[in-house]
Design a protein around this motif. Structure first.
Motif, PDB file in Angstrom:
ATOM      1  N   THR A 196       0.814  -1.215   0.000  1.00 12.90           N
ATOM      2  CA  THR A 196       0.000   0.000   0.000  1.00 12.90           C
ATOM      3  C   THR A 196       0.846   1.263   0.000  1.00 12.90           C
ATOM      4  OG1 THR A 196      -0.128  -0.027   2.404  1.00 12.90           O
ATOM      5  CG2 THR A 196      -1.894  -1.161   1.187  1.00 12.90           C
ATOM      6  N   GLY A 197       2.172   1.100   0.102  1.00 10.09           N
ATOM      7  CA  GLY A 197       3.060   2.255   0.083  1.00 10.09           C
ATOM      8  C   GLY A 197       3.129   3.008   1.393  1.00 10.09           C
ATOM      9  N   ASP A 198       2.641   2.402   2.479  1.00  6.83           N
ATOM     10  CA  ASP A 198       2.644   3.111   3.752  1.00  6.83           C
ATOM     11  C   ASP A 198       3.893   2.854   4.588  1.00  6.83           C
ATOM     12  OD1 ASP A 198       2.056   0.509   4.382  1.00  6.83           O
ATOM     13  OD2 ASP A 198       0.353   0.965   5.664  1.00  6.83           O
ATOM     14  N   ALA A 199       4.802   2.013   4.107  1.00  5.35           N
ATOM     15  CA  ALA A 199       6.052   1.751   4.813  1.00  5.35           C
ATOM     16  C   ALA A 199       7.083   1.250   3.816  1.00  5.35           C
ATOM     17  CB  ALA A 199       5.838   0.713   5.912  1.00  5.35           C
ATOM     18  N   GLY A 200       8.335   1.582   4.080  1.00  8.05           N
ATOM     19  CA  GLY A 200       9.382   1.088   3.202  1.00  8.05           C
ATOM     20  C   GLY A 200      10.762   1.472   3.678  1.00  8.05           C
ATOM     21  N   VAL A 201      11.744   0.794   3.119  1.00  3.19           N
ATOM     22  CA  VAL A 201      13.149   1.071   3.394  1.00  3.19           C
ATOM     23  C   VAL A 201      13.857   1.052   2.046  1.00  3.19           C
ATOM     24  CG1 VAL A 201      15.228   0.326   4.610  1.00  3.19           C
ATOM     25  CG2 VAL A 201      12.982  -0.106   5.636  1.00  3.19           C
ATOM     26  N   ALA A 202      14.698   2.037   1.792  1.00  2.00           N
ATOM     27  CA  ALA A 202      15.399   2.112   0.508  1.00  2.00           C
ATOM     28  C   ALA A 202      16.841   2.543   0.714  1.00  2.00           C
ATOM     29  CB  ALA A 202      14.696   3.113  -0.412  1.00  2.00           C
ATOM     30  N   HIS A 203      17.707   2.029  -0.148  1.00  2.00           N
ATOM     31  CA  HIS A 203      19.096   2.485  -0.163  1.00  2.00           C
ATOM     32  C   HIS A 203      19.142   3.922  -0.666  1.00  2.00           C
ATOM     33  CE1 HIS A 203      21.476  -1.050   0.692  1.00  2.00           C
ATOM     34  NE2 HIS A 203      20.834  -1.769  -0.206  1.00  2.00           N
ATOM     35  N   VAL A 204      20.066   4.689  -0.134  1.00  5.83           N
ATOM     36  CA  VAL A 204      20.442   5.975  -0.714  1.00  5.83           C
ATOM     37  C   VAL A 204      21.812   5.706  -1.323  1.00  5.83           C
ATOM     38  CG1 VAL A 204      21.017   8.376  -0.264  1.00  5.83           C
ATOM     39  CG2 VAL A 204      19.155   7.281   1.011  1.00  5.83           C
TER      40      VAL A 204
ATOM     41  N   GLU B 239      25.226   4.687   0.596  1.00  2.00           N
ATOM     42  CA  GLU B 239      25.530   5.753   1.537  1.00  2.00           C
ATOM     43  C   GLU B 239      24.655   5.726   2.787  1.00  2.00           C
ATOM     44  OE1 GLU B 239      25.085  10.390   1.030  1.00  2.00           O
ATOM     45  OE2 GLU B 239      26.805   9.604  -0.069  1.00  2.00           O
ATOM     46  N   ALA B 240      23.374   5.378   2.619  1.00  2.00           N
ATOM     47  CA  ALA B 240      22.448   5.442   3.745  1.00  2.00           C
ATOM     48  C   ALA B 240      21.232   4.565   3.470  1.00  2.00           C
ATOM     49  CB  ALA B 240      21.999   6.893   3.963  1.00  2.00           C
ATOM     50  N   LEU B 241      20.400   4.420   4.507  1.00  2.00           N
ATOM     51  CA  LEU B 241      19.089   3.791   4.352  1.00  2.00           C
ATOM     52  C   LEU B 241      18.032   4.814   4.722  1.00  2.00           C
ATOM     53  CD1 LEU B 241      19.319   0.224   5.960  1.00  2.00           C
ATOM     54  CD2 LEU B 241      19.114   0.803   3.542  1.00  2.00           C
ATOM     55  N   LEU B 242      17.024   4.936   3.884  1.00  2.00           N
ATOM     56  CA  LEU B 242      15.869   5.780   4.168  1.00  2.00           C
ATOM     57  C   LEU B 242      14.788   4.882   4.738  1.00  2.00           C
ATOM     58  CD1 LEU B 242      14.470   8.558   3.942  1.00  2.00           C
ATOM     59  CD2 LEU B 242      13.659   7.807   1.691  1.00  2.00           C
ATOM     60  N   LEU B 243      14.319   5.220   5.935  1.00  2.00           N
ATOM     61  CA  LEU B 243      13.296   4.453   6.642  1.00  2.00           C
ATOM     62  C   LEU B 243      12.035   5.301   6.652  1.00  2.00           C
ATOM     63  CD1 LEU B 243      15.813   3.883   9.512  1.00  2.00           C
ATOM     64  CD2 LEU B 243      15.191   2.131   7.857  1.00  2.00           C
ATOM     65  N   ALA B 244      10.968   4.784   6.061  1.00  2.00           N
ATOM     66  CA  ALA B 244       9.772   5.600   5.886  1.00  2.00           C
ATOM     67  C   ALA B 244       8.508   4.871   6.317  1.00  2.00           C
ATOM     68  CB  ALA B 244       9.638   6.003   4.421  1.00  2.00           C
ATOM     69  N   VAL B 245       7.648   5.606   7.018  1.00  2.00           N
ATOM     70  CA  VAL B 245       6.302   5.129   7.341  1.00  2.00           C
ATOM     71  C   VAL B 245       5.337   6.277   7.097  1.00  2.00           C
ATOM     72  CG1 VAL B 245       7.016   3.401   9.034  1.00  2.00           C
ATOM     73  CG2 VAL B 245       6.468   5.698   9.798  1.00  2.00           C
ATOM     74  N   ASP B 246       4.129   5.939   6.705  1.00  2.00           N
ATOM     75  CA  ASP B 246       3.083   6.946   6.542  1.00  2.00           C
ATOM     76  C   ASP B 246       2.874   7.610   7.895  1.00  2.00           C
ATOM     77  OD1 ASP B 246       0.710   8.371   6.347  1.00  2.00           O
ATOM     78  OD2 ASP B 246      -0.327   6.801   5.234  1.00  2.00           O
TER      79      ASP B 246
ATOM     80  N   GLY C  75       2.820   4.004  16.782  1.00  2.00           N
ATOM     81  CA  GLY C  75       2.926   2.606  17.153  1.00  2.00           C
ATOM     82  C   GLY C  75       3.734   1.749  16.205  1.00  2.00           C
ATOM     83  N   THR C  76       4.390   2.336  15.203  1.00  4.13           N
ATOM     84  CA  THR C  76       5.185   1.549  14.268  1.00  4.13           C
ATOM     85  C   THR C  76       6.532   1.208  14.901  1.00  4.13           C
ATOM     86  OG1 THR C  76       4.142   2.598  12.372  1.00  4.13           O
ATOM     87  CG2 THR C  76       6.221   1.483  11.972  1.00  4.13           C
ATOM     88  N   ALA C  77       6.727  -0.066  15.170  1.00  2.00           N
ATOM     89  CA  ALA C  77       7.984  -0.539  15.750  1.00  2.00           C
ATOM     90  C   ALA C  77       9.027  -0.721  14.656  1.00  2.00           C
ATOM     91  CB  ALA C  77       7.750  -1.861  16.474  1.00  2.00           C
ATOM     92  N   PRO C  78      10.306  -0.572  14.988  1.00  2.53           N
ATOM     93  CA  PRO C  78      11.352  -0.774  13.989  1.00  2.53           C
ATOM     94  C   PRO C  78      11.259  -2.120  13.273  1.00  2.53           C
ATOM     95  CG  PRO C  78      12.274   0.279  15.921  1.00  2.53           C
ATOM     96  CD  PRO C  78      10.854  -0.092  16.274  1.00  2.53           C
ATOM     97  N   LEU C  79      10.944  -3.185  13.986  1.00  2.75           N
ATOM     98  CA  LEU C  79      10.890  -4.494  13.341  1.00  2.75           C
ATOM     99  C   LEU C  79       9.765  -4.604  12.326  1.00  2.75           C
ATOM    100  CD1 LEU C  79      11.945  -7.000  16.126  1.00  2.75           C
ATOM    101  CD2 LEU C  79      13.154  -6.405  14.026  1.00  2.75           C
ATOM    102  N   ALA C  80       8.787  -3.698  12.384  1.00  3.63           N
ATOM    103  CA  ALA C  80       7.721  -3.700  11.378  1.00  3.63           C
ATOM    104  C   ALA C  80       8.270  -3.330  10.000  1.00  3.63           C
ATOM    105  CB  ALA C  80       6.610  -2.734  11.779  1.00  3.63           C
ATOM    106  N   LEU C  81       9.442  -2.694   9.954  1.00  4.90           N
ATOM    107  CA  LEU C  81      10.054  -2.318   8.681  1.00  4.90           C
ATOM    108  C   LEU C  81      10.993  -3.394   8.128  1.00  4.90           C
ATOM    109  CD1 LEU C  81      10.809   1.454   9.328  1.00  4.90           C
ATOM    110  CD2 LEU C  81       8.983   0.479   7.953  1.00  4.90           C
ATOM    111  N   ARG C  82      11.289  -4.394   8.918  1.00  4.95           N
ATOM    112  CA  ARG C  82      12.226  -5.432   8.472  1.00  4.95           C
ATOM    113  C   ARG C  82      11.832  -6.070   7.137  1.00  4.95           C
ATOM    114  NH1 ARG C  82      13.288 -11.394  10.638  1.00  4.95           N
ATOM    115  NH2 ARG C  82      15.030 -11.842   9.277  1.00  4.95           N
TER     116      ARG C  82
END
Length: 115
Positions: A4-12, A23-30, A36-43
């Motif tokens: 749904t595009g409400d969470a993601g992780v991408a390389h920079v 260079e980096a990781l972009l960590l994104a949540v809507d 309540g979004t825990a880090p492990l929810a992005l794994r």
């Protein structure tokens, strides 16, 4: 990214003369769902080259462990809608930058390790 595009992780990535560096990781949540979004929810949304090496002993796993501890601490003192941001702010010394609501950037020294 999630379906749904409400969470993601991408390389920079940064183009160098002899190739490309992670260079980096972009960590994104809507932001509407950051509450309540825990880090492990992005794994599940980690880039493939990192996802399969996400285990104890890897640098990315170590980062996620520290971020989870910061997230748990932030939950104790922050409003639910501020926990994601507050956990990122607590990780500033670990190369994390809060870019905006629901956006964190992890830029470790030397770039994102793949192994």
């Amino acid at each position: 990214c999630s379906r749904t595009g409400d969470a993601g992780v991408a390389h920079v990535l940064r183009k160098r003369g002899d190739g490309v560096s992670r260079e980096a990781l972009l960590l994104a949540v809507d932001p509407a769902r950051a509450r309540g979004t825990a880090p492990l929810a992005l794994r599940p949304y980690l880039p493939r080259d990192i996802r399969w090496k996400f285990r104890a002993g890897s640098p990315v796993y170590a980062f996620w462990t520290r971020w989870t501890a910061a997230w748990k601490a932030a939950r104790l003192v922050s409003a639910p809608e501020d926990v994601f941001r507050a956990s990122g702010e607590a990780m500033r010394g670990d190369g994390v930058e809060v870019l905006g609501p629901g956006l964190l950037l992890w830029r470790p020294d030397g770039g994102v390790p793949v192994s």
